[in-house]
Design a protein around this motif. Structure first.
Motif, PDB file in Angstrom:
ATOM      1  N   LYS A   1       0.869  -1.179   0.000  1.00 20.11           N
ATOM      2  CA  LYS A   1       0.000   0.000   0.000  1.00 20.11           C
ATOM      3  C   LYS A   1       0.899   1.219   0.000  1.00 20.11           C
ATOM      4  O   LYS A   1       1.527   1.555   1.008  1.00 20.11           O
ATOM      5  CB  LYS A   1      -0.905   0.009   1.228  1.00 20.11           C
ATOM      6  CG  LYS A   1      -1.831   1.205   1.255  1.00 20.11           C
ATOM      7  CD  LYS A   1      -2.545   1.308   2.596  1.00 20.11           C
ATOM      8  CE  LYS A   1      -3.238   2.660   2.733  1.00 20.11           C
ATOM      9  NZ  LYS A   1      -2.283   3.743   3.047  1.00 20.11           N
ATOM     10  N   GLY A   2       1.001   1.877  -1.150  1.00 17.84           N
ATOM     11  CA  GLY A   2       1.810   3.081  -1.259  1.00 17.84           C
ATOM     12  C   GLY A   2       1.150   4.243  -0.534  1.00 17.84           C
ATOM     13  O   GLY A   2      -0.046   4.202  -0.228  1.00 17.84           O
ATOM     14  N   CYS A   3       1.948   5.289  -0.275  1.00 18.97           N
ATOM     15  CA  CYS A   3       1.394   6.463   0.419  1.00 18.97           C
ATOM     16  C   CYS A   3       0.461   7.245  -0.493  1.00 18.97           C
ATOM     17  O   CYS A   3      -0.388   7.998  -0.024  1.00 18.97           O
ATOM     18  CB  CYS A   3       2.528   7.358   0.914  1.00 18.97           C
ATOM     19  SG  CYS A   3       3.372   8.260  -0.419  1.00 18.97           S
ATOM     20  N   GLY A   4       0.625   7.084  -1.803  1.00 18.99           N
ATOM     21  CA  GLY A   4      -0.230   7.781  -2.766  1.00 18.99           C
ATOM     22  C   GLY A   4       0.210   9.197  -3.062  1.00 18.99           C
ATOM     23  O   GLY A   4      -0.335   9.841  -3.974  1.00 18.99           O
ATOM     24  N   ALA A   5       1.193   9.693  -2.316  1.00 15.49           N
ATOM     25  CA  ALA A   5       1.559  11.117  -2.452  1.00 15.49           C
ATOM     26  C   ALA A   5       2.985  11.340  -2.952  1.00 15.49           C
ATOM     27  O   ALA A   5       3.270  12.389  -3.534  1.00 15.49           O
ATOM     28  CB  ALA A   5       1.390  11.807  -1.099  1.00 15.49           C
ATOM     29  N   CYS A   6       3.883  10.391  -2.744  1.00 14.52           N
ATOM     30  CA  CYS A   6       5.285  10.617  -3.134  1.00 14.52           C
ATOM     31  C   CYS A   6       5.417  10.543  -4.661  1.00 14.52           C
ATOM     32  O   CYS A   6       4.497  10.125  -5.356  1.00 14.52           O
ATOM     33  CB  CYS A   6       6.210   9.598  -2.451  1.00 14.52           C
ATOM     34  SG  CYS A   6       6.138   7.954  -3.175  1.00 14.52           S
ATOM     35  N   ALA A   7       6.591  10.914  -5.157  1.00 16.03           N
ATOM     36  CA  ALA A   7       6.783  10.982  -6.614  1.00 16.03           C
ATOM     37  C   ALA A   7       6.614   9.614  -7.266  1.00 16.03           C
ATOM     38  O   ALA A   7       6.022   9.503  -8.349  1.00 16.03           O
ATOM     39  CB  ALA A   7       8.166  11.553  -6.920  1.00 16.03           C
ATOM     40  N   ASN A   8       7.102   8.561  -6.622  1.00 13.04           N
ATOM     41  CA  ASN A   8       6.953   7.226  -7.217  1.00 13.04           C
ATOM     42  C   ASN A   8       5.507   6.769  -7.211  1.00 13.04           C
ATOM     43  O   ASN A   8       5.018   6.224  -8.206  1.00 13.04           O
ATOM     44  CB  ASN A   8       7.841   6.208  -6.479  1.00 13.04           C
ATOM     45  CG  ASN A   8       9.259   6.185  -7.037  1.00 13.04           C
ATOM     46  OD1 ASN A   8       9.512   6.666  -8.142  1.00 13.04           O
ATOM     47  ND2 ASN A   8      10.176   5.642  -6.269  1.00 13.04           N
ATOM     48  N   CYS A   9       4.809   6.967  -6.083  1.00 10.57           N
ATOM     49  CA  CYS A   9       3.393   6.582  -6.045  1.00 10.57           C
ATOM     50  C   CYS A   9       2.612   7.322  -7.124  1.00 10.57           C
ATOM     51  O   CYS A   9       1.759   6.745  -7.802  1.00 10.57           O
ATOM     52  CB  CYS A   9       2.789   6.853  -4.678  1.00 10.57           C
ATOM     53  SG  CYS A   9       3.214   5.614  -3.425  1.00 10.57           S
ATOM     54  N   ARG A  10       2.916   8.592  -7.301  1.00  5.19           N
ATOM     55  CA  ARG A  10       2.197   9.370  -8.321  1.00  5.19           C
ATOM     56  C   ARG A  10       2.451   8.856  -9.729  1.00  5.19           C
ATOM     57  O   ARG A  10       1.635   9.026 -10.618  1.00  5.19           O
ATOM     58  CB  ARG A  10       2.585  10.845  -8.236  1.00  5.19           C
ATOM     59  CG  ARG A  10       1.956  11.538  -7.045  1.00  5.19           C
ATOM     60  CD  ARG A  10       2.506  12.934  -6.905  1.00  5.19           C
ATOM     61  NE  ARG A  10       1.955  13.574  -5.725  1.00  5.19           N
ATOM     62  CZ  ARG A  10       1.433  14.803  -5.733  1.00  5.19           C
ATOM     63  NH1 ARG A  10       1.382  15.501  -6.854  1.00  5.19           N
ATOM     64  NH2 ARG A  10       0.969  15.310  -4.628  1.00  5.19           N
TER      65      ARG A  10
ATOM     66  N   LEU B   1       7.604   0.996  -5.087  1.00  6.11           N
ATOM     67  CA  LEU B   1       8.833   1.704  -4.713  1.00  6.11           C
ATOM     68  C   LEU B   1       8.509   2.966  -3.921  1.00  6.11           C
ATOM     69  O   LEU B   1       9.248   3.956  -3.981  1.00  6.11           O
ATOM     70  CB  LEU B   1       9.632   2.082  -5.976  1.00  6.11           C
ATOM     71  CG  LEU B   1       9.956   0.949  -6.953  1.00  6.11           C
ATOM     72  CD1 LEU B   1      10.696   1.501  -8.179  1.00  6.11           C
ATOM     73  CD2 LEU B   1      10.799  -0.130  -6.285  1.00  6.11           C
ATOM     74  N   CYS B   2       7.400   2.942  -3.172  1.00  2.31           N
ATOM     75  CA  CYS B   2       6.981   4.117  -2.400  1.00  2.31           C
ATOM     76  C   CYS B   2       8.169   4.685  -1.613  1.00  2.31           C
ATOM     77  O   CYS B   2       8.898   3.951  -0.941  1.00  2.31           O
ATOM     78  CB  CYS B   2       5.848   3.741  -1.449  1.00  2.31           C
ATOM     79  SG  CYS B   2       5.367   5.091  -0.349  1.00  2.31           S
ATOM     80  N   GLU B   3       8.350   5.986  -1.707  1.00  2.00           N
ATOM     81  CA  GLU B   3       9.519   6.610  -1.072  1.00  2.00           C
ATOM     82  C   GLU B   3       9.416   6.655   0.458  1.00  2.00           C
ATOM     83  O   GLU B   3      10.400   6.940   1.128  1.00  2.00           O
ATOM     84  CB  GLU B   3       9.736   8.002  -1.675  1.00  2.00           C
ATOM     85  CG  GLU B   3      10.187   7.874  -3.132  1.00  2.00           C
ATOM     86  CD  GLU B   3      10.316   9.188  -3.871  1.00  2.00           C
ATOM     87  OE1 GLU B   3      10.225  10.258  -3.246  1.00  2.00           O
ATOM     88  OE2 GLU B   3      10.494   9.135  -5.100  1.00  2.00           O
ATOM     89  N   LEU B   4       8.238   6.360   0.988  1.00  3.54           N
ATOM     90  CA  LEU B   4       8.098   6.316   2.446  1.00  3.54           C
ATOM     91  C   LEU B   4       8.362   4.920   3.014  1.00  3.54           C
ATOM     92  O   LEU B   4       8.334   4.725   4.230  1.00  3.54           O
ATOM     93  CB  LEU B   4       6.692   6.767   2.861  1.00  3.54           C
ATOM     94  CG  LEU B   4       6.314   8.205   2.517  1.00  3.54           C
ATOM     95  CD1 LEU B   4       4.977   8.554   3.171  1.00  3.54           C
ATOM     96  CD2 LEU B   4       7.381   9.187   2.973  1.00  3.54           C
TER      97      LEU B   4
HETATM   98 ZN   LIG Z   1       4.565   6.740  -1.853  1.00  4.83          ZN
END
Ligand SMILES: [Zn+2]
Ligand SMILES: [Zn+2]
Length: 355
Positions: A97-106, A112-115
């Protein structure tokens, strides 16, 4: 939610190599989440490492913990604002589950979620950093769940997780109709990658490995096999491609020698997908070959945006996953199942817990 009990049976990792089936509270459903009655959950090689404490402090962050990340079940309750699914839907679950907000999620690269390497819990890896599915119930955001066709059983649904990884590998390496493909390591992911390469239009898929899995590889569509107990992998693949090498190679064995073989059995201008993990072992790399022959090398992690298409391929009979489920155990026998998987014979692929 009607008819949902307050406690459930779950396999709880209490201590390293100590799993107990206990009664624990049914998970709470947050905004945008649904509650799923788990039907079946597979045991992954990563689970053997998690339970042994190989990744302690990270996967899991703390004990006690519920493992299990390759699973399918039925939606039984909807949280506030949960959209896109209905009670009764049969689903397979993603873990990242990505954060949805970081550059990779976008960019859609939520694997590869940056968080992920921070303590921010907007990112979750279920079964690793957040509770998994060796339990009767699991709560998940709707975006991580994908409908299964009626003809796909929950046991088969447990293979979707690794299958989607194979599809991500095929996409990363841009396998095209008419390609020749080498698959090194006929384990679960290798046996799926063979089938996905064929479904994508590869005309010749060569598998390198040993033991009874080579026969299964043939049954699932391999056109040629290299028995590495008798022949060098690179020589064997080259012999079957008139010395030229394949267009693509997938390293699915997770060993330094298999990485080297994958890099050396593709043609000039070939593409290599690295799917296995060597556990940080050093790999000798002929970088001159990569430069002079323009070899593209892709790391492949998880399965972003791949579940719907993989499920569609399974539903259409293009990918056979039932041959990959070796044995099914009830939840009460999870320790026997872990042990059988640990000791697995060369032919056994996946042990699945029916819940
Ligand atoms: Zn993310
Ligand atoms: Zn896994």
């Amino acid at each position: 939610m009607a008819d949902i009990p307050s406690t459930m049976r779950a396999a709880v990792t209490r201590d390293w190599n100590d799993i107990r089936v206990e009664h624990v509270p049914v998970p709470k459903v947050d905004q945008g989440e649904v509650l799923v009655r788990v039907g079946a959950c597979g045991i992954c090689a990563t689970d053997l490492k998690i339970v042994a404490g190989v990744y302690k402090g990270n996967w899991p962050p703390a004990l006690p913990f519920i493992q299990g990340h390759e699973w399918a079940g039925t939606v039984v309750g909807l949280g506030d604002g949960a959209r896109g699914l209905a009670v009764g839907d049969r689903v397979a679950a993603e873990n990242h589950k990505g954060c949805g907000a970081c550059a990779n999620c976008r960019r859609g690269r939520y694997n590869l979620c940056e968080l992920a390497r921070t303590k921010d819990n907007a990112y979750k890896l279920y079964g690793h950093t957040a509770p998994g599915a060796f339990a009767e119930y699991a709560a998940r955001p709707t975006g991580l769940l994908h409908r299964l066709p009626d003809q796909v059983s929950f046991e088969e649904g447990t293979i979707v997780n690794q299958g989607a990884l194979g599809l991500h590998a095929i996409r990363r390496c841009r396998v095209e109709p008419g390609d020749t493909v080498a698959v090194i390591g006929p384990g679960l992911i290798g046996l799926i990658t063979i089938q996905l390469a064929k479904a994508t239009g590869a005309t010749r898929v060569i598998v390198a490995g040993r033991g009874p899995r080579l026969e299964l590889a043939r049954e699932l569509g391999a056109d040629g096999v290299v028995d590495v107990s008798k022949v060098d992998t690179v020589e064997g693949v080259r012999e079957l491609t008139h010395g030229r090498g394949t267009d693509c190679a997938f390293e699915c064995a997770g060993s330094p020698s298999a990485v080297a073989a994958a890099l050396n059995c593709v043609r000039r201008g070939g593409r290599v997908g690295l799917v296995g993990l060597t556990g940080h072992q050093e790999v000798e790399l002929d970088t001159d070959r990569l430069v002079l022959d323009e070899i593209d090398v892709y790391g492949v992690r998880s399965s972003p945006n791949a579940y719907p298409e993989l499920i569609s391929l399974i539903g259409a009979g293009k990918v056979n996953v039932s041959r990959l489920v070796s044995r099914v155990y009830p939840l009460e026998q999870i320790n026997e199942a872990f042990e059988a998987f640990r000791q697995r014979e060369a032919g056994a692929i996946r042990m699945v817990i029916r819940i």
